[in-house]
Write an enzyme that holds these catalytic residues in place. Structure first.
Site, mmCIF file in Angstrom:
data_model
loop_
_atom_site.group_PDB
_atom_site.id
_atom_site.type_symbol
_atom_site.label_atom_id
_atom_site.label_comp_id
_atom_site.label_asym_id
_atom_site.label_seq_id
_atom_site.Cartn_x
_atom_site.Cartn_y
_atom_site.Cartn_z
ATOM 1 N N ASP A 3 -0.226 5.191 0.877
ATOM 2 C CA ASP A 3 -0.502 6.185 1.914
ATOM 3 C C ASP A 3 -0.631 5.519 3.280
ATOM 4 O O ASP A 3 -1.471 4.641 3.483
ATOM 5 C CB ASP A 3 -1.787 6.947 1.580
ATOM 6 C CG ASP A 3 -1.634 7.782 0.326
ATOM 7 O OD1 ASP A 3 -0.952 8.805 0.383
ATOM 8 O OD2 ASP A 3 -2.192 7.384 -0.717
ATOM 9 N N THR B 2 -2.340 1.135 -4.568
ATOM 10 C CA THR B 2 -2.870 2.265 -3.820
ATOM 11 C C THR B 2 -4.314 2.573 -4.198
ATOM 12 O O THR B 2 -4.751 2.284 -5.316
ATOM 13 C CB THR B 2 -2.005 3.522 -4.059
ATOM 14 O OG1 THR B 2 -2.612 4.654 -3.425
ATOM 15 C CG2 THR B 2 -1.860 3.822 -5.542
ATOM 16 N N SER B 3 -5.020 3.203 -3.253
ATOM 17 C CA SER B 3 -6.383 3.648 -3.520
ATOM 18 C C SER B 3 -6.430 5.030 -4.158
ATOM 19 O O SER B 3 -7.514 5.536 -4.452
ATOM 20 C CB SER B 3 -7.197 3.660 -2.214
ATOM 21 O OG SER B 3 -7.404 2.339 -1.750
ATOM 22 N N LYS C 272 -10.266 -1.252 -2.782
ATOM 23 C CA LYS C 272 -10.232 -1.825 -1.442
ATOM 24 C C LYS C 272 -11.489 -1.383 -0.671
ATOM 25 O O LYS C 272 -11.940 -0.259 -0.843
ATOM 26 C CB LYS C 272 -8.988 -1.337 -0.698
ATOM 27 C CG LYS C 272 -7.671 -1.645 -1.407
ATOM 28 C CD LYS C 272 -6.511 -0.953 -0.693
ATOM 29 C CE LYS C 272 -5.221 -1.052 -1.478
ATOM 30 N NZ LYS C 272 -4.107 -0.327 -0.824
ATOM 31 N N ASP D 139 -1.436 -0.514 6.153
ATOM 32 C CA ASP D 139 -1.623 0.186 7.421
ATOM 33 C C ASP D 139 -3.093 0.304 7.799
ATOM 34 O O ASP D 139 -3.397 0.735 8.906
ATOM 35 C CB ASP D 139 -1.048 1.606 7.326
ATOM 36 C CG ASP D 139 -1.899 2.500 6.438
ATOM 37 O OD1 ASP D 139 -2.428 3.512 6.939
ATOM 38 O OD2 ASP D 139 -2.061 2.188 5.244
ATOM 39 N N ASP E 105 0.859 -1.173 0.000
ATOM 40 C CA ASP E 105 0.000 0.000 0.000
ATOM 41 C C ASP E 105 0.904 1.234 0.000
ATOM 42 O O ASP E 105 2.101 1.133 0.307
ATOM 43 C CB ASP E 105 -0.885 -0.018 1.249
ATOM 44 C CG ASP E 105 -1.643 1.271 1.442
ATOM 45 O OD1 ASP E 105 -2.388 1.670 0.525
ATOM 46 O OD2 ASP E 105 -1.473 1.888 2.508
#
Length: 234
Positions: A32, A123-124, A155, A180, A30
């Site tokens: 961020d 990543t989102s 996600k 995270d 991931d």
């Protein structure tokens, strides 16, 4: 769940190997909260956005790790405004990225330890925002970066991690997801991957992962002919 803070339960041999000494084909990170700290930028951008779109701030809690498109679909009642609202938050976040995206401890070393074909960022963020934050942080990203722009379902759906593994030519079941956020860990488990959580944005008790560590400084990724092992640092 194993925590390094819990003692030797996470170590299975003399060199501190985690995950029962498993060897992974690839590591899917991931971004961020895992590789970079964008918290203040996110807060500033969404605060401004919420004021423009009349969204109460309490409706924007608990979304960390979920793509903006999915957040907007939930908190903006008028579907006709969704496209404009998404474009606006993307613009705000890209503009703010230059103001303070920081590399988290251990991130540079973790990525540097993994050769091409063994690592991806999943990543989102949208594609444009992801590359803006990577550039602002000065992070050297791997060749494979999967963003919210690349998938239909973000996600906590497993699609982003499945796609990340596929682009590396790996089976997600033989991959390690590093996250995270609870939503990302749900996605990683649903993809069939092992999970490693860092306690950078959520307390350990909220992170349902195979192994939980304070930061990436606390682990080392060791690459050999068969793949990647994870060992406790120190």
């Amino acid at each position: 769940m194993t925590s390094l803070d819990a003692g030797p339960a996470g170590r299975t041999d003399a060199d501190g190997a985690l995950f029962d000494g498993a060897v992974f084909d690839a590591v899917l990170f991931d971004m961020d909260g895992t590789l970079v700290d964008s918290t203040r930028s996110v807060q500033r951008s969404w605060l401004e956005w919420a004021g423009e779109y009349g969204v109460p701030l309490d409706r924007l809690t608990g979304w960390h790790g979920v793509p903006a498109k999915q957040i907007i679909a939930t908190v903006v009642d008028d579907p006709a405004r969704h496209a404009d609202a998404l474009a606006r938050i993307e613009a705000l976040e890209i503009e703010d990225a230059a103001g303070g995206i920081l590399v988290l401890p251990g991130a540079v070393e973790a990525l540097a330890a993994l050769p091409a074909g063994r690592a991806a960022v999943v990543t989102s963020c949208t594609r444009l925002l992801a590359h803006a934050r990577i550039a602002a942080a000065g992070l050297v990203a791997p060749g494979v970066v999967v963003t919210a722009s690349d998938v239909t379902h973000g996600k906590p759906d497993p699609e982003p991690f499945v796609l990340g593994a596929r682009r590396l030519g790996a089976d997600p079941v033989r991959c390690l997801v590093v996250e995270d956020a609870p939503a990302g860990l749900v996605a990683g488990r649903a993809a069939g991957a092992a999970t490693l959580a860092v306690v950078t944005t959520h307390p350990a008790g909220e992170l349902d992962a195979d192994v939980v560590v304070p930061t990436l400084v606390d682990v080392r990724f060791v690459t050999g002919p068969g793949g990647v092992r994870v060992v406790a640092a120190g």
